[in-house]
Design an enzyme around this catalytic site. Structure first.
Site, PDB file in Angstrom:
ATOM      1  N   GLU A  75     -25.707  -3.359  16.788  1.00  0.00           N
ATOM      2  CA  GLU A  75     -24.952  -3.495  15.547  1.00  0.00           C
ATOM      3  C   GLU A  75     -25.855  -3.119  14.373  1.00  0.00           C
ATOM      4  O   GLU A  75     -26.915  -3.710  14.192  1.00  0.00           O
ATOM      5  CB  GLU A  75     -24.468  -4.937  15.387  1.00  0.00           C
ATOM      6  CG  GLU A  75     -23.615  -5.108  14.155  1.00  0.00           C
ATOM      7  CD  GLU A  75     -23.050  -6.512  14.014  1.00  0.00           C
ATOM      8  OE1 GLU A  75     -23.800  -7.482  14.181  1.00  0.00           O
ATOM      9  OE2 GLU A  75     -21.842  -6.616  13.715  1.00  0.00           O
ATOM     10  N   GLU A 124     -18.607 -16.796  15.602  1.00  0.00           N
ATOM     11  CA  GLU A 124     -18.031 -15.483  15.309  1.00  0.00           C
ATOM     12  C   GLU A 124     -19.216 -14.572  15.043  1.00  0.00           C
ATOM     13  O   GLU A 124     -19.905 -14.718  14.037  1.00  0.00           O
ATOM     14  CB  GLU A 124     -17.097 -15.603  14.096  1.00  0.00           C
ATOM     15  CG  GLU A 124     -16.051 -14.522  14.062  1.00  0.00           C
ATOM     16  CD  GLU A 124     -16.423 -13.425  13.114  1.00  0.00           C
ATOM     17  OE1 GLU A 124     -17.046 -12.438  13.570  1.00  0.00           O
ATOM     18  OE2 GLU A 124     -16.119 -13.566  11.918  1.00  0.00           O
ATOM     19  N   CYS A 171     -18.377  -7.311  10.531  1.00  0.00           N
ATOM     20  CA  CYS A 171     -18.673  -7.466  11.956  1.00  0.00           C
ATOM     21  C   CYS A 171     -17.720  -6.634  12.793  1.00  0.00           C
ATOM     22  O   CYS A 171     -18.031  -6.290  13.922  1.00  0.00           O
ATOM     23  CB  CYS A 171     -18.639  -8.928  12.354  1.00  0.00           C
ATOM     24  SG  CYS A 171     -17.245  -9.788  11.663  1.00  0.00           S
ATOM     25  N   GLY A 185     -26.600 -16.771  16.777  1.00  0.00           N
ATOM     26  CA  GLY A 185     -25.581 -17.495  17.551  1.00  0.00           C
ATOM     27  C   GLY A 185     -26.195 -18.178  18.766  1.00  0.00           C
ATOM     28  O   GLY A 185     -25.860 -19.325  19.094  1.00  0.00           O
ATOM     29  N   THR A 205     -25.456 -12.264  16.498  1.00  0.00           N
ATOM     30  CA  THR A 205     -25.436 -12.751  17.881  1.00  0.00           C
ATOM     31  C   THR A 205     -26.755 -13.461  18.213  1.00  0.00           C
ATOM     32  O   THR A 205     -26.770 -14.485  18.900  1.00  0.00           O
ATOM     33  CB  THR A 205     -25.171 -11.561  18.832  1.00  0.00           C
ATOM     34  OG1 THR A 205     -23.842 -11.098  18.565  1.00  0.00           O
ATOM     35  CG2 THR A 205     -25.272 -11.958  20.290  1.00  0.00           C
ATOM     36  N   GLU A 206     -27.823 -12.918  17.653  1.00  0.00           N
ATOM     37  CA  GLU A 206     -29.147 -13.508  17.878  1.00  0.00           C
ATOM     38  C   GLU A 206     -29.198 -14.969  17.383  1.00  0.00           C
ATOM     39  O   GLU A 206     -29.625 -15.870  18.105  1.00  0.00           O
ATOM     40  CB  GLU A 206     -30.106 -12.632  17.072  1.00  0.00           C
ATOM     41  CG  GLU A 206     -31.544 -12.838  17.230  1.00  0.00           C
ATOM     42  CD  GLU A 206     -32.267 -12.018  16.146  1.00  0.00           C
ATOM     43  OE1 GLU A 206     -31.647 -11.177  15.455  1.00  0.00           O
ATOM     44  OE2 GLU A 206     -33.472 -12.264  15.993  1.00  0.00           O
ATOM     45  N   LYS A 252     -23.127 -24.657   4.962  1.00  0.00           N
ATOM     46  CA  LYS A 252     -24.368 -24.025   4.472  1.00  0.00           C
ATOM     47  C   LYS A 252     -24.076 -22.567   4.155  1.00  0.00           C
ATOM     48  O   LYS A 252     -23.673 -21.790   5.011  1.00  0.00           O
ATOM     49  CB  LYS A 252     -25.482 -24.119   5.523  1.00  0.00           C
ATOM     50  CG  LYS A 252     -26.819 -24.077   4.875  1.00  0.00           C
ATOM     51  CD  LYS A 252     -27.807 -22.970   5.095  1.00  0.00           C
ATOM     52  CE  LYS A 252     -27.743 -21.812   5.925  1.00  0.00           C
ATOM     53  NZ  LYS A 252     -28.077 -20.575   5.134  1.00  0.00           N
TER      54      LYS A 252
HETATM   55  P1  ADP Z   1     -27.834 -11.788   9.083  1.00  0.00           P
HETATM   56  O1  ADP Z   1     -28.864 -11.295  10.035  1.00  0.00           O
HETATM   57  O2  ADP Z   1     -26.694 -10.885   8.955  1.00  0.00           O
HETATM   58  O3  ADP Z   1     -28.381 -12.297   7.778  1.00  0.00           O
HETATM   59  P2  ADP Z   1     -27.849 -14.328  10.299  1.00  0.00           P
HETATM   60  O4  ADP Z   1     -27.203 -14.605  11.608  1.00  0.00           O
HETATM   61  O5  ADP Z   1     -29.325 -14.253  10.240  1.00  0.00           O
HETATM   62  O6  ADP Z   1     -27.163 -13.029   9.770  1.00  0.00           O
HETATM   63  O7  ADP Z   1     -27.394 -15.385   9.219  1.00  0.00           O
HETATM   64  C1  ADP Z   1     -26.117 -15.956   9.136  1.00  0.00           C
HETATM   65  C2  ADP Z   1     -26.248 -17.378   8.677  1.00  0.00           C
HETATM   66  O8  ADP Z   1     -27.011 -18.092   9.648  1.00  0.00           O
HETATM   67  C3  ADP Z   1     -26.975 -17.571   7.359  1.00  0.00           C
HETATM   68  O9  ADP Z   1     -26.358 -18.611   6.640  1.00  0.00           O
HETATM   69  C4  ADP Z   1     -28.368 -17.973   7.789  1.00  0.00           C
HETATM   70  O10 ADP Z   1     -29.056 -18.753   6.841  1.00  0.00           O
HETATM   71  C5  ADP Z   1     -28.063 -18.797   9.015  1.00  0.00           C
HETATM   72  N1  ADP Z   1     -29.185 -18.925   9.963  1.00  0.00           N
HETATM   73  C6  ADP Z   1     -30.198 -18.065  10.193  1.00  0.00           C
HETATM   74  N2  ADP Z   1     -31.040 -18.556  11.126  1.00  0.00           N
HETATM   75  C7  ADP Z   1     -30.563 -19.764  11.499  1.00  0.00           C
HETATM   76  C8  ADP Z   1     -30.970 -20.764  12.435  1.00  0.00           C
HETATM   77  N3  ADP Z   1     -32.069 -20.629  13.171  1.00  0.00           N
HETATM   78  N4  ADP Z   1     -30.210 -21.872  12.549  1.00  0.00           N
HETATM   79  C9  ADP Z   1     -29.083 -22.020  11.816  1.00  0.00           C
HETATM   80  N5  ADP Z   1     -28.657 -21.121  10.933  1.00  0.00           N
HETATM   81  C10 ADP Z   1     -29.362 -20.007  10.763  1.00  0.00           C
END
Ligand code: ADP
Length: 500
Positions: free
Chosen positions: A402, A270, A304, A253, A250-251, A195
């Site tokens: 961050e 990561e 990162c 994650g 991380t959130e 994705k």
């Molecule tokens: P950023 O805050 O830097 O955009 P994210 O961690 O929100 O980073 O996003 C990184 C990836 O995780 C993106 O592909 C985003 O669509 C996906 N993502 C965001 N929320 C979720 C979730 N609840 N479950 C799975 N993937 C997610």
């Protein structure tokens, strides 16, 4: 859609690709999303909508997972000769290389980064990653083991593909992050559903075309565009997915870990960082200044492992701050395709607001602005000036959290012993990377040993290579990407014991 303007500086060929009617890639075919819904993609240099891509949701995720499942359980991919897997990965590398300029243009209009940087960093590193993992395909093996139980057994291990892998990537290096995920999974014989980040879906869709052209069997690699909640979450939770590999905040994650709990799929993460760059007084100052400036400002600070906490010894602190501030002031901000561009816009309006909010919060908490600041002076686009903050302390949000933008907090340290400066450098929940700047070889090694981080650079920062494992201690993640280490992410170990 033909009326959309991508960017005045982009080539006709790239504009045609960007504005075409996009499809998601499932089971070897480009298809519409089940709902037919799409969402807009923006050029961060202008804020304009440049195209639309399908909004994949749970039903599409399910379709892609079933295709990957079939390709794994019944298809040739895990069973073909490893050399054949290597050959296809190498072919994909050649195809990406052939389209290097096009990919650099796509990255620039989609992510905002300088075209010149994408051309020498993102795309070549992507090619290297596919070639490096092509080489591993034939070298994934187990060991023979002498048993304490006695000589009446013959025991050995095998490394087998983990199965169907869900992969979720961020927007900071769209193509490269796709390669970091796809290349090792395919080398190991897994099948996958990737994705892409909603902010930057275009290079991944172009890569999917090359995956089709290279001749991978249907269902081996499936590529979706969609949002985190709509597409990422159902992928992370899917019961037929054996493993989820995530790069992002991380959130999120943490959400991935929860989503994976249902079928206890394997997880690698990561995540974020707040990496220190530590400059000792004996460092070659010109190099340390240029290096620590680039450590934070490279990719608009959207790394990162960005060196976002700059510790400099008090004897040289003013010189270092001055030097980094001068470097910041001299950086030419422009749209990524402008030949004069050294720093592009941030990826999105949301990111722009977040980073400006951090600068403002730092100032409100008492930080001084040595360079940059919250006002970019550029009328259009999500530009943030490279910013140097001093007079910060470890309780401030800008020092702990961050920022993911071109903002560095510079902090002096005195003649305290090595343990104390290492302790300060380690004083965050993250542990992704760090750099040490000194000519003293034993000091460099001592500090490297003390730092709780997955990567330590000495007299350099942001050096990546497909052979170097990358990942985090503490809340920066689980597992490692690249190098031989990444094979652990995508294989299960089987121990076989034969009674003789
Ligand atoms: P950023 O805050 O830097 O955009 P994210 O961690 O929100 O980073 O996003 C990184 C990836 O995780 C993106 O592909 C985003 O669509 C996906 N993502 C965001 N929320 C979720 C979730 N609840 N479950 C799975 N993937 C997610």
């Amino acid at each position: 859609m033909a009326t959309l303007t991508v960017d005045p500086l982009v080539s006709r060929r790239t504009a045609d690709f960007v504005t075409q009617a996009h499809r998601i890639f499932i089971d070897g075919r480009f298809v519409e999303s089940a709902s037919g819904k799409t969402f807009p993609v923006y050029n961060p240099a202008t804020g304009d909508v440049i195209t639309h891509v399908p909004e994949a949701e749970a039903e599409d995720v399910n379709r892609a997972v079933l295709a990957a499942r079939r390709a794994f359980d019944e298809g040739p991919w895990p069973r073909i000769l490893p050399s054949e897997r290597g050959r296809l990965l190498w072919r994909l590398a050649d195809l990406v290389e052939k389209h290097l300029d096009e990919f650099a243009e796509i990255e620039s209009v989609d992510n905002g980064k300088p075209y010149s940087v994408a051309r020498v960093a993102d795309v070549p590193l992507t090619v290297d990653m596919f070639r490096y993992m092509a080489g591993w395909a034939t070298k994934i093996s187990g060991t023979t083991l002498p048993l304490s139980a006695g000589y009446d057994f013959h025991s050995y291990t095998m490394r087998e593909p983990i199965g169907v892998v869900g992969q979720i990537i961020p927007w900071n290096f769209p193509l490269l992050m796709a390669a970091w995920k796809i290349a090792p999974a395919l080398a190991c014989g897994c099948t996958l559903v990737l994705k892409l980040a909603e902010q930057t879906p275009l290079s991944g869709l172009r890569l999917a075309q090359l995956i089709a052209e290279a001749g991978f069997p249907p269902g081996v690699a499936n590529v979706l565009t969609g949002f985190g909640e709509g597409a990422g979450a159902p992928l992370a939770a899917h019961d037929l997915v054996d493993k989820i590999a995530f790069t992002g905040s991380t959130e999120v994650g943490r959400l991935i870990v929860h989503a994976a709990a249902g079928n206890l799929k394997k997880v690698s993460l990561e995540l974020g960082g707040k990496s220190p760059a530590i400059v000792f007084p004996d460092a070659k100052l010109d190099e340390a200044i240029a290096g620590t400036a680039s450590a934070i400002f490279f990719n608009q600070g959207q790394c990162c492992c960005a060196g976002s906490r700059l510790y400099a010894h008090e004897k040289i602190f003013d010189q270092v701050v001055e030097g980094v501030s001068r470097a910041a002031a001299e950086i030419k901000m422009a749209p990524g395709l402008d030949p004069s561009c050294q720093m592009g816009p941030l990826v999105s309006d949301e990111q722009y607001r977040k980073v400006v909010g951090y600068i403002e919060s730092g100032i409100a908490e008492g930080a001084h602005v040595a360079a940059g600041g919250p006002i970019s002076g550029v009328e259009r686009g999500y530009f943030v000036r490279p910013t140097v903050l001093t007079n910060t302390n470890s309780n401030m949000k800008v020092v702990q959290e961050e920022i993911f933008g071109p903002v560095v907090c510079a902090v002096p340290f005195g003649d305290e012993d090595v343990e104390r400066i290492v302790k300060r450098a380690n004083d965050t929940v993250f542990g992704l990377a760090a750099s040490v700047w000194t000519q003293n070889i034993s000091l460099a090694h001592k500090v490297a040993r003390g730092l709780r981080a997955g990567t330590v650079w000495v007299n350099c920062h942001n050096v990546f290579d497909a052979s170097l494992p990358f990942g985090g201690y503490k809340q920066s993640g689980w597992g490692r990407e690249m190098g031989a280490e990444v094979l652990h992410n995508y294989t299960e170990v089987k121990a076989v014991t034969v009674a003789l």
